[in-house]
Scaffold this motif. Structure first.
Motif, PDB file in Angstrom:
ATOM      1  N   SER A 154       0.835  -1.209   0.000  1.00 15.95           N
ATOM      2  CA  SER A 154       0.000   0.000   0.000  1.00 15.95           C
ATOM      3  C   SER A 154       0.865   1.251   0.000  1.00 15.95           C
ATOM      4  O   SER A 154       0.547   2.240  -0.660  1.00 15.95           O
ATOM      5  N   GLN A 195      -7.861   0.241  -0.403  1.00 11.15           N
ATOM      6  CA  GLN A 195      -8.100  -0.927   0.443  1.00 11.15           C
ATOM      7  C   GLN A 195      -9.183  -0.618   1.472  1.00 11.15           C
ATOM      8  O   GLN A 195     -10.081  -1.396   1.709  1.00 11.15           O
ATOM      9  N   ASP A 227      -6.272  -1.969  -4.704  1.00 10.40           N
ATOM     10  CA  ASP A 227      -5.689  -2.473  -3.456  1.00 10.40           C
ATOM     11  C   ASP A 227      -6.717  -3.376  -2.773  1.00 10.40           C
ATOM     12  O   ASP A 227      -7.672  -2.899  -2.178  1.00 10.40           O
ATOM     13  N   GLU A 228      -6.546  -4.666  -2.892  1.00 13.96           N
ATOM     14  CA  GLU A 228      -7.467  -5.673  -2.353  1.00 13.96           C
ATOM     15  C   GLU A 228      -8.930  -5.360  -2.665  1.00 13.96           C
ATOM     16  O   GLU A 228      -9.738  -5.159  -1.776  1.00 13.96           O
ATOM     17  N   GLY A 232      -3.063  -2.741   6.572  1.00 17.75           N
ATOM     18  CA  GLY A 232      -4.423  -3.257   6.722  1.00 17.75           C
ATOM     19  C   GLY A 232      -4.469  -4.587   7.450  1.00 17.75           C
ATOM     20  O   GLY A 232      -5.271  -4.806   8.361  1.00 17.75           O
TER      21      GLY A 232
HETATM   22 MG   LIG Z   1      -2.139  -2.749   2.368  1.00 14.27          MG
END
Ligand SMILES: [Mg+2]
Ligand SMILES: Nc1ncnc2c1ncn2[C@@H]1O[C@H](COP(=O)(O)OP(=O)(O)OP(=O)(O)O)[C@@H](O)[C@H]1O
Length: 499
Positions: A45, A87, A166-167, A400
């Motif tokens: 990230s 995310q 991001d995810e 995260g």
């Molecule tokens: Mg991350």
């Protein structure tokens, strides 16, 4: 293959107490999807926040189309054709989808917000993504998955040439996921460069051409996915640690009931929920996203009101009916929504880890025993391998996945007799997922009763000794721990009854 469209060279970034990136190089070609992978806290990230203009690197340069560019703000990133699907979603819940999507770029006509233009362009991207809600829907009525789609719609709006995901799929249903993958495939044929961060390694083989692996803030490998296996990637990510795939399922026969739920109803949400949870048992609550699993958990611990039904807990001297919210004294709830329910983001790791445990930590003088608090927090930080620079680090600056570990850690400290774990490993890397699974088994072996909710079928199959299957707010089936993937999938989709 020509020259890369995007090049990041020698990017370094230091935060107080942690070197998040050390001279990282990263490249991506036009029309390809590159997977950016690495364990929790590896720096994924952070690297993308540098590209997206949210963070300034200490060193390094960025080239787009062979030209050095300066990206010192999110606006500069947009101007360079870069869009970011974050995310953790930040949205204004009382505002509409269209307003949220245009938040940084309201179309104006003579200085007045052009609502028509705003809704029209929103409708266009929503259609493209196959969303069923309209531009004037308020964010607060949307599910987590729908909100994620809004976030993706926002990214598409500026017609970017580079999109960072991001995810993106952790809260999408399988149908939404399939649609997102279709959109990504189309974007690639249009020449858009996709950077894709995920912990679901099967996804990257599905839609990415190449992978770059980060470890401890450095690039450690990568290459064409057609030449790599999952094992190669896991090895690059975390090295030679044996992943624990052991299954410690045992039978629940003749074990004490610790939680008994009878006829739980909440109009329009859950219907006639009845089941028993036993001491030492890992019970899987299985079903598709939106089938009512989280709602059952919330009703049991009194977060949502119920219309009728009874909850009994074995408090040591047999089952006793308890009032809503009282359940929280015996049940530790690890939630999927760490942002809204789980954590106090501005507070430190140590404070967050002790929140649930204030009672146990009270000293004789009713003051928090600071030394004991530190000891416990340190113990669980080590046990869960939470990557922090100090116990005083604000939780909002953790990666995260490490935030999610803090949520789990605080409940382990409290050590309640019953756990409800709602997507406990969401956002965790493969190593951390295995560690949480091991901890769940240990808890059960130690006599705790654990109700687990997970949308990942492999995880469910590894954990559950027994499954309750939900569909449209009801328990429609009970399956044994030995059930196959097809049986579980079929039951969740409501097909099992037809066999
Ligand atoms: Mg991350
Ligand atoms: N604002 C910040 N202040 C201090 N440290 C930070 C900040 N942002 C990130 N870090 C630290 O930088 C490191 C890299 O974090 P990053 O969020 O990039 O990891 P990640 O690879 O995205 O992990 P995850 O898979 O868990 O999301 C972590 O140790 C994190 O705690």
């Amino acid at each position: 293959m020509g020259n890369p469209y995007l090049e990041m060279r020698g990017v370094s970034k230091r935060f107080p107490g942690v070197q998040a990136l050390t001279s990282v190089s990263f490249e991506a070609y036009a029309g390809e999807a590159v997977a950016l992978i690495g364990a929790n806290g590896a720096g994924k990230s952070t690297l993308m926040n540098v590209l997206g203009g949210n963070l300034q690197s200490d060193e390094g340069e960025i080239l787009i189309g062979g030209q050095a560019v300066s990206i010192n703000s999110p606006l500069a990133a947009t101007a360079n054709g870069i869009a970011f699907v974050h995310q953790e979603m930040a949205m204004l819940p009382t505002m509409t989808v269209a307003e949220n999507i245009h938040i940084s770029s309201f179309p104006t006509r003579a200085g007045i917000i052009d609502r028509k233009a705003m809704e029209a362009s929103t409708a266009e991207v929503l259609t493209r993504l196959g969303c069923h809600f309209t531009p004037d829907t308020r964010i607060q009525v949307l599910s987590t998955g729908d909100r994620q789609m809004v976030e993706i719609a926002r990214a598409l709006l500026s017609k970017p040439s580079i999109i960072i995901f991001d995810e993106p799929t952790s809260s999408l249903t399988s149908r939404e996921k399939a649609r997102l993958f279709d959109v990504i495939r189309t974007l690639k044929t249009e020449g858009v460069t996709i950077i894709y961060i995920t912990h679901f390694l099967d996804e990257i083989f599905n839609i990415c051409e190449r992978a770059t692996v980060l470890r401890g803030g450095s690039t450690v490998g990568g290459g064409l996915l057609s030449e790599l296996t999952t094992a190669d990637i896991v090895h690059m990510m975390i090295g030679d640690v044996g992943l624990d795939t052991r299954s410690a399922k045992h039978s629940t026969q003749q074990r004490e009931v610790v939680l008994k739920v009878t006829g739980l109803n909440r109009r329009g949400v859950i219907k006639d929920i009845s089941f028993s949870l036993h001491k030492g048992e890992v019970l899987g609550l299985w079903g598709l996203l939106g089938s009512g699993r989280t709602e059952v958990a919330r009703a049991i611990i009194g977060l949502d009101p119920i219309d009728d039904g009874q909850i009994e807990i074995n408090t040591g001297s047999g089952l006793h009916p308890i009032r809503p919210r009282e359940a929280q004294r015996w049940i530790g709830m690890v939630t999927e929504d760490r942002r809204n329910e789980g954590l106090l983001l501005p507070m430190s790791v140590k404070q967050n880890m002790s929140i649930a445990n204030l009672r146990g930590l009270l000293s004789r003088w009713k003051l928090i025993d600071n030394r004991r608090e530190t000891e416990l927090a340190t113990h669980f930080v080590n046990r869960l391998n939470i990557i922090i620079s100090s116990l005083g680090q604000p939780v909002k600056t953790l990666s995260g996945g490490n935030q999610q570990k803090v949520v789990v850690g605080r409940w382990l400290e409290l050590n309640p007799p019953i756990f409800i774990m709602d997507e406990p490993t969401r956002g965790l890397d493969v190593g951390a997922k295995a560690e949480i699974r091991r901890i769940i088994f240990e808890l059960a072996e130690g006599g705790a009763a654990v109700l687990v909710i997970s949308s990942e079928i492999e995880e469910m199959m590894a954990l559950g000794e027994r499954y309750l299957v939900m569909n449209r707010g009801q328990i429609v089936n009970e399956l044994p721990g030995t059930s196959t993937k097809n049986e579980l999938m079929g039951a969740a989709a409501g097909a099992a009854q037809m066999e």
